[in-house]
Design a protein around this motif. Structure first.
Motif, PDB file in Angstrom:
ATOM      1  N   GLU A 182       0.831  -1.207   0.000  1.00  0.00           N
ATOM      2  CA  GLU A 182       0.000   0.000   0.000  1.00  0.00           C
ATOM      3  C   GLU A 182       0.865   1.257   0.000  1.00  0.00           C
ATOM      4  N   LEU A 183       1.936   1.245   0.794  1.00  0.00           N
ATOM      5  CA  LEU A 183       2.819   2.406   0.840  1.00  0.00           C
ATOM      6  C   LEU A 183       3.579   2.583  -0.467  1.00  0.00           C
ATOM      7  N   PRO A 218       1.929   5.388  -3.621  1.00  0.00           N
ATOM      8  CA  PRO A 218       2.286   6.784  -3.894  1.00  0.00           C
ATOM      9  C   PRO A 218       3.747   6.953  -4.324  1.00  0.00           C
ATOM     10  N   LEU A 219       4.595   5.993  -4.004  1.00  0.00           N
ATOM     11  CA  LEU A 219       5.990   6.065  -4.442  1.00  0.00           C
ATOM     12  C   LEU A 219       6.148   5.706  -5.913  1.00  0.00           C
ATOM     13  N   CYS A 220       5.237   4.884  -6.427  1.00  0.00           N
ATOM     14  CA  CYS A 220       5.303   4.454  -7.827  1.00  0.00           C
ATOM     15  C   CYS A 220       4.355   5.226  -8.736  1.00  0.00           C
ATOM     16  N   SER A 221       3.445   6.023  -8.167  1.00  0.00           N
ATOM     17  CA  SER A 221       2.385   6.655  -8.959  1.00  0.00           C
ATOM     18  C   SER A 221       2.823   7.810  -9.843  1.00  0.00           C
ATOM     19  N   PRO A 222       3.723   8.717  -9.405  1.00  0.00           N
ATOM     20  CA  PRO A 222       4.027   9.900 -10.219  1.00  0.00           C
ATOM     21  C   PRO A 222       4.367   9.529 -11.665  1.00  0.00           C
ATOM     22  N   PRO A 223       3.852  10.269 -12.642  1.00  0.00           N
ATOM     23  CA  PRO A 223       3.179  11.581 -12.530  1.00  0.00           C
ATOM     24  C   PRO A 223       1.688  11.510 -12.213  1.00  0.00           C
ATOM     25  N   LEU A 224       1.103  10.316 -12.097  1.00  0.00           N
ATOM     26  CA  LEU A 224      -0.311  10.221 -11.733  1.00  0.00           C
ATOM     27  C   LEU A 224      -0.498  10.581 -10.261  1.00  0.00           C
ATOM     28  N   PRO A 225      -1.628  11.164  -9.864  1.00  0.00           N
ATOM     29  CA  PRO A 225      -1.912  11.374  -8.438  1.00  0.00           C
ATOM     30  C   PRO A 225      -2.119  10.031  -7.740  1.00  0.00           C
ATOM     31  N   SER A 226      -1.836  10.003  -6.461  1.00  0.00           N
ATOM     32  CA  SER A 226      -1.903   8.733  -5.729  1.00  0.00           C
ATOM     33  C   SER A 226      -3.313   8.155  -5.709  1.00  0.00           C
ATOM     34  N   ALA A 227      -4.349   9.011  -5.749  1.00  0.00           N
ATOM     35  CA  ALA A 227      -5.727   8.509  -5.729  1.00  0.00           C
ATOM     36  C   ALA A 227      -5.997   7.616  -6.942  1.00  0.00           C
ATOM     37  N   ARG A 228      -5.513   8.030  -8.113  1.00  0.00           N
ATOM     38  CA  ARG A 228      -5.692   7.204  -9.311  1.00  0.00           C
ATOM     39  C   ARG A 228      -4.809   5.967  -9.249  1.00  0.00           C
ATOM     40  N   GLY A 229      -3.645   6.097  -8.613  1.00  0.00           N
ATOM     41  CA  GLY A 229      -2.785   4.933  -8.434  1.00  0.00           C
ATOM     42  C   GLY A 229      -3.459   3.861  -7.602  1.00  0.00           C
ATOM     43  N   TYR A 230      -4.128   4.277  -6.526  1.00  0.00           N
ATOM     44  CA  TYR A 230      -4.839   3.302  -5.684  1.00  0.00           C
ATOM     45  C   TYR A 230      -6.004   2.669  -6.439  1.00  0.00           C
ATOM     46  N   ALA A 231      -6.661   3.442  -7.306  1.00  0.00           N
ATOM     47  CA  ALA A 231      -7.743   2.865  -8.104  1.00  0.00           C
ATOM     48  C   ALA A 231      -7.205   1.770  -9.016  1.00  0.00           C
ATOM     49  N   ALA A 267     -10.463   4.555   0.927  1.00  0.00           N
ATOM     50  CA  ALA A 267      -9.988   4.525   2.310  1.00  0.00           C
ATOM     51  C   ALA A 267      -8.473   4.632   2.375  1.00  0.00           C
ATOM     52  N   THR A 268      -7.770   3.959   1.461  1.00  0.00           N
ATOM     53  CA  THR A 268      -6.309   4.035   1.482  1.00  0.00           C
ATOM     54  C   THR A 268      -5.837   5.440   1.150  1.00  0.00           C
ATOM     55  N   GLU A 269      -6.484   6.078   0.178  1.00  0.00           N
ATOM     56  CA  GLU A 269      -6.155   7.461  -0.146  1.00  0.00           C
ATOM     57  C   GLU A 269      -6.452   8.369   1.046  1.00  0.00           C
ATOM     58  N   HIS A 296       5.731   9.262   7.844  1.00  0.00           N
ATOM     59  CA  HIS A 296       5.090   8.358   8.796  1.00  0.00           C
ATOM     60  C   HIS A 296       4.096   7.432   8.087  1.00  0.00           C
ATOM     61  N   GLY A 297       4.307   7.289   6.784  1.00  0.00           N
ATOM     62  CA  GLY A 297       3.392   6.461   6.009  1.00  0.00           C
ATOM     63  C   GLY A 297       3.413   5.004   6.418  1.00  0.00           C
ATOM     64  N   GLY A 298       4.593   4.500   6.809  1.00  0.00           N
ATOM     65  CA  GLY A 298       4.680   3.099   7.221  1.00  0.00           C
ATOM     66  C   GLY A 298       3.821   2.818   8.440  1.00  0.00           C
ATOM     67  N   LEU A 299       3.935   3.680   9.462  1.00  0.00           N
ATOM     68  CA  LEU A 299       3.132   3.489  10.670  1.00  0.00           C
ATOM     69  C   LEU A 299       1.656   3.710  10.379  1.00  0.00           C
ATOM     70  N   ALA A 300       1.337   4.733   9.576  1.00  0.00           N
ATOM     71  CA  ALA A 300      -0.067   5.001   9.256  1.00  0.00           C
ATOM     72  C   ALA A 300      -0.680   3.817   8.507  1.00  0.00           C
ATOM     73  N   MET A 301       0.045   3.258   7.539  1.00  0.00           N
ATOM     74  CA  MET A 301      -0.476   2.106   6.797  1.00  0.00           C
ATOM     75  C   MET A 301      -0.548   0.868   7.686  1.00  0.00           C
TER      76      MET A 301
END
Length: 391
Positions: free
Chosen positions: A112-113, A116-129, A317-319, A329-334
């Protein structure tokens, strides 16, 4: 690793896990395990997943590669599948479930974390989709494969399928490693104390506990409810029960991308509200299905609503967790978010197993779930006020 390759990794992992997650209750129903015993194994797997999630989050916030916890998960999953392949007694079943739970705990915060590290140039919301679409496709295909194995009388073949998927997953990650997680100290960011951002995350975590009980119940209570029958609804053959579940997952696969894409352009509160309404209505229909001789039709309609609810909830929810947690703090949040899956996977099957054994049908299970989902809509207002979309 590009986002498309991350989606491929998740597709392979979900294909192997699909049959195991949804058909394990049927495997051990065949060897005369009670619903309570099946629920106990699933609950203990969730407990083991708690340890795995915190270990994964700690590794990630140290700046380790996101692939490190995933490879550890692959090893644990291989051991768990090997145990369940030959398990005939409760002890072997429990040991196998503990290793599978640990594998899931290590796996989810890392993958899950990585989005957002692999998504650019797409926004993370579309990456999660996108990656949730890959998850849905893999789970649906794996469960449909398991339903074919059930029809052929070799239901335990789902564990061989998972072993093959684990081998393919490890090969993919060794060839193209996942990116390193962000370490706040190494990046020169001020470390935000936990208590400054955790309160804002709590409503989302509470909502997640309720919402993630739905897939847990689809994996544990629904297969047993179908093969046992309801008050008026006749017991269904194991092959038909597996097919119904597989078709619901197939529908989820088809709608995940368009639903996720549509909701990625809207505030996270919109997707969360839609998901909880669908979950409440779907589980209410499951309760009503027990009261009719033709209740299988209501089950099918309920599973359509559940599929829409899952398609809306999972990427949104992930977004939301990304938006509500500070950088570094993404690791702890995830890990905390993933613990909601563990908590619901621990409590929901255990409670459902007791109610199924006590009542002999699933009416009380589904009515209680519908009520909890409806009340959880109250948690969305504070999430709407605190969430801030990131690029």
């Amino acid at each position: 690793m590009p986002l498309r390759e991350l989606a491929s990794v998740r597709l392979v992992a979900s294909f192997g896990a699909g049959g195991v997650l949804y058909l394990t209750p049927m495997v051990f129903h065949q060897v005369q395990f009670s619903a309570s015993a099946v629920g106990l194994g699933l609950a203990l797997a969730a407990l083991a997943g708690t340890l795995g999630r915190f270990a994964s989050g700690a590794l990630l916030d140290q700046g380790r590669s996101c692939g490190t916890p995933v490879l550890l998960a692959a090893l644990s999953g291989l051991i768990g599948d090997s145990c369940l392949l030959g398990a005939q007694e409760l002890q072997g079943y429990i040991i196998g479930q503990l290793f599978l739970g640990l594998a899931g705990g290590l796996y989810w915060p890392a993958v899950e974390l990585a989005v957002p590290l692999c998504s650019p140039p797409l926004p993370s919301a579309r990456g999660y989709a996108l990656v949730r679409s890959a998850d849905a496709c893999g789970v649906a295909a794996g469960t449909l494969c398991g339903s074919l194995l059930a029809a052929a009388g070799i239901l335990r073949g789902v564990y061989w399928v998972d072993i093959a998927a684990i081998a393919a997953l490890a090969a993919l990650l060794l060839h193209r490693p996942l990116p390193q997680a962000l370490n706040s100290k190494a990046a020169g960011l001020d470390a935000a104390p936990l208590m400054t951002w955790l309160p804002g995350l709590l409503p989302m975590l509470g909502l997640a506990v309720v919402a993630t009980s739905i897939p847990a119940l689809m994996q544990s209570a629904l297969p047993l409810d179908l093969v046992r029958g309801g008050l008026q609804r006749a017991a269904q053959p194991e092959s038909l029960s597996a097919l119904l579940i597989g078709l619901q997952l197939g529908l989820l696969m088809l709608i995940q991308w368009p639903v996720g894409q549509k909701l990625a352009r809207r505030p996270v509160a919109s997707g969360l509200s839609l998901s909880m309404i669908c979950f409440s209505a779907g589980t209410l229909l499951l309760a009503l299905s027990a009261l009719s001789q033709h209740g299988v039709g209501l089950v099918a309609l309920a599973l359509i609503l559940v599929a829409l609810g899952e398609a809306a909830f999972l990427p949104t929810a992930t977004e939301a967790v990304v938006e509500l947690s500070p950088p570094g703090h993404g690791g702890l949040a995830m890990a905390l978010f993933s613990q909601c899956f563990a908590l619901s996977a621990f409590a929901a099957p255990l409670l459902a197993g007791v109610l199924l054994d006590g009542d002999g049908h699933g009416v009380s299970v589904w009515l209680l779930t519908a009520l909890c989902c409806a009340l959880s809509l109250l948690l969305i207002k504070p999430i709407r006020g605190r969430s801030r979309r990131r690029p």
